[in-house]
Design a protein around this motif. Structure first.
Motif, short mmCIF file in Angstrom:
data_model
loop_
_atom_site.label_atom_id
_atom_site.label_comp_id
_atom_site.label_asym_id
_atom_site.label_seq_id
_atom_site.Cartn_x
_atom_site.Cartn_y
_atom_site.Cartn_z
N THR A 71 39.12 31.08 -26.88
CA THR A 71 39.83 31.87 -27.71
C THR A 71 39.64 33.71 -27.44
N PRO A 72 40.41 34.57 -27.35
CA PRO A 72 40.18 35.73 -27.26
C PRO A 72 39.18 36.60 -28.21
N VAL A 73 39.57 35.97 -29.30
CA VAL A 73 38.81 36.73 -30.46
C VAL A 73 37.41 36.28 -30.84
N ALA A 74 36.70 35.11 -30.16
CA ALA A 74 35.54 34.25 -30.37
C ALA A 74 34.35 35.45 -30.35
N LYS A 75 33.71 35.52 -31.22
CA LYS A 75 32.33 36.45 -31.45
C LYS A 75 32.73 37.78 -31.56
N ARG A 76 34.20 38.31 -31.76
CA ARG A 76 34.45 39.78 -32.01
C ARG A 76 34.28 40.00 -33.35
N ILE A 77 33.62 41.16 -33.74
CA ILE A 77 33.58 41.64 -34.96
C ILE A 77 34.73 42.38 -35.44
N ALA A 105 32.86 49.59 -41.51
CA ALA A 105 32.78 49.20 -40.00
C ALA A 105 31.84 49.65 -39.13
N LYS A 106 31.56 50.82 -39.24
CA LYS A 106 30.48 51.47 -38.55
C LYS A 106 29.08 50.69 -38.51
N ASN A 107 28.77 50.41 -39.62
CA ASN A 107 27.21 49.84 -40.05
C ASN A 107 27.18 48.65 -39.60
N ASN A 108 28.50 47.82 -39.49
CA ASN A 108 28.60 46.58 -38.97
C ASN A 108 28.95 46.35 -37.62
N TYR A 109 28.88 47.62 -36.79
CA TYR A 109 29.06 47.70 -35.46
C TYR A 109 30.28 46.93 -34.79
N ALA A 110 31.60 47.16 -35.69
CA ALA A 110 32.78 46.37 -35.66
C ALA A 110 33.50 46.62 -34.08
N ASP A 111 33.95 45.69 -33.75
CA ASP A 111 34.76 45.74 -32.39
C ASP A 111 36.37 46.40 -32.88
N MET A 112 36.69 45.99 -34.01
CA MET A 112 38.01 46.39 -34.24
C MET A 112 38.08 46.77 -35.78
N PHE A 113 38.84 47.38 -36.18
CA PHE A 113 39.27 47.94 -37.63
C PHE A 113 40.74 47.75 -37.86
N VAL A 114 41.28 46.97 -38.64
CA VAL A 114 42.50 47.08 -38.97
C VAL A 114 42.99 47.15 -40.50
#
Length: 484
Positions: free
Chosen positions: A303-309, A371-380
């Protein structure tokens, strides 16, 4: 946007200073004056020429974990070439009092070298008033600037050596001049490959031959091919797509780690692992590290989103109900959609984090820091709109004024907005560049989705009865973003 201050050593070693913690920088080295580059063995095609120029301080190397290296296959920019050529012919950089080109400020590291090169007629600018200091130099351009710097003149009566240098090429006479002087040869016996970018190794050979006849070659010979390192194969299902030009590859996961090379926008590299903001990648036959914020991590299988934060931000909450209409509150609607989206993403293998899981009120700053503290890949961030009763439709916002990943945010916004409009039959109000706090102050791809208008009867009914479908639309938009 990250503000950058650039300076450069002759071989293209650049340093970038920035007031923020995350920087895209290169490390400047002093002249090596040595042939002891571990990636230029004694049997390398340009070994003698590189050593010759290094001893004169015309080219330099880089410091790597295993010692000094030259990066012979790295390309050369126009600004770097200007300095190399002027140094080779004994010229000094000019004092720049007036900015000549719109893209070369007086403070640019290469401004004085570019100015002197233009004064001497070695280089010229473009018709639009720019110089393109970071543009790569191709073999056609290389032939022209070297011929003009060293006063080599072509004689077409001696013959046409290459069948891909046509009679109407403006660099034709320069290629012919360098060929018959024994300075440049073809990539094949009858091919010059004029549009191929010049590498550091090739530029060194051309300059050394122009400076000293002992390095010149016999005509009618193709250039020996440079050895290409054999990459160490790895098993991985993740790749990093590079989002900016000149991204440093470091020996350790730190901005203080030595630079072992660089990557260009659009390049793809295999990923070993991800640790906070650092991505461990395969770089040729080495392992290196690049900063996560300058990459788009994609799964090549599964899946494209697997392991993405992925951070989901249900707007408002707690003491702040958001928009209210006919007994319905924005905070309740967006939380229900967010919870449904969370389940869909988790089922696909994503690491999903919610800025609020219930009826609480995190501040706007809290949401960004989360979001920054968790090293996010994306914020929605998910919201519902409000206006007059007639206003309706879906719109999605992104920010390019301050968000480091503004362009990626725009791509994400387009995919999500398109899916909501299609699945829910909503009026398309489009995507818009706007500096809302939570998307402006983030540094990963970030969007703010306005599902519909709670003050519009039709939109409100859809949001109350089709929460899962709104979540499905956002989910599909995220998938499409990662697929592209």
């Amino acid at each position: 946007m990250l503000k950058k201050v650039l300076s450069c050593a002759i071989a293209g070693a650049i340093v970038v200073s920035s007031p923020v913690a995350v920087i895209k920088d290169f490390t400047v080295l002093k002249a090596e004056a040595s042939t002891n580059f571990y990636d230029v063995p004694t049997n390398h095609v340009g070994y003698d020429e590189i050593g010759y120029l290094s001893s004169k301080g015309i080219v330099t190397g880089y410091k790597g974990q295993s010692g000094s290296y030259f990066a012979p296959q790295k390309t050369v920019t126009r600004a770097q070439a200007a300095k190399m050529i002027l140094t080779a012919i004994g010229q000094k950089e000019a004092t720049v009092t007036t900015q000549r080109f719109s893209d070369v400020s007086k403070s640019h590291w290469g401004a004085g070298w570019i100015e002197r090169a233009v004064q001497l007629g070695i280089f010229s600018g473009k018709q639009d008033g720019t110089f393109g200091p970071e543009d790569t130099l191709n073999r056609a351009q290389m032939s022209k600037v070297i011929a003009q710097a060293f006063k080599f003149e072509g004689d077409v009566s001696l013959g046409e050596p290459f069948d891909d240098v046509w009679v109407n090429h403006d660099f034709r006479e320069h290629v012919i001049a360098l060929y018959w002087e024994g300075i440049t040869t073809g990539t094949k016996p009858t091919h010059y490959s004029p549009w191929t970018n010049v590498t550091r190794s090739q530029m060194s050979m051309f300059l050394a031959r122009a400076m000293d006849p002992k390095f010149r070659v016999k005509v009618s010979q193709g250039e020996p091919e440079e050895p290409t390192p054999t990459p160490t194969p790895i098993q991985t299902t993740t790749e990093a797509v590079i989002l900016t030009n000149g991204l440093n590859v470091r020996s350790t996961p730190s901005t203080t780690g030595s630079v072992i090379g660089s990557l260009s926008k659009g390049e793809r590299v295999a990923v070993h692992s991800v640790d906070n903001y650092w991505v461990k990648i395969q770089y040729g036959n080495q392992v290196g590290y690049v900063h996560k914020l300058y990459t788009k991590l994609r799964n090549t299988s599964g899946t494209p989103v697997a392991k993405r934060i992925i951070v989901i931000d249900p707007g408002h909450g707690g003491k702040d109900p958001g928009a209210v209409s006919s007994g319905s509150t924005e905070k309740a609607i967006v939380l229900a959609v967010s919870q449904s989206l969370e389940k869909k993403l988790k089922a696909a293998g994503a690491i999903v984090l919610m800025t609020r899981a219930g009826d609480t009120y995190p501040t706007l700053g809290d949401r960004v820091e989360f979001a920054k503290n968790n090293y996010a890949d994306m914020f929605v961030s998910i919201h519902a709109n409000a206006a007059t009763a007639s206003a309706n439709g879906t719109e999605t916002f992104y920010d390019t004024s301050s968000n480091l990943n503004g362009e990626e945010s725009k791509l994400l916004a387009a995919e999500i907005n398109k899916q909501i409009v299609s699945l829910l039959n909503m009026r398309d109000r489009g995507i818009k560049d706007n500096g809302f706090f939570v998307i402006k102050n983030n540094n990963m791809p970030s969007v703010l989705v306005e599902l519909g208008f709670i003050t519009n009867t039709s939109d409100r009914e859809k949001m109350l009865t089709n929460k899962d479908l709104f979540a499905e639309a956002i989910y599909r938009g995220i998938l499409e973003y990662y697929k592209k």
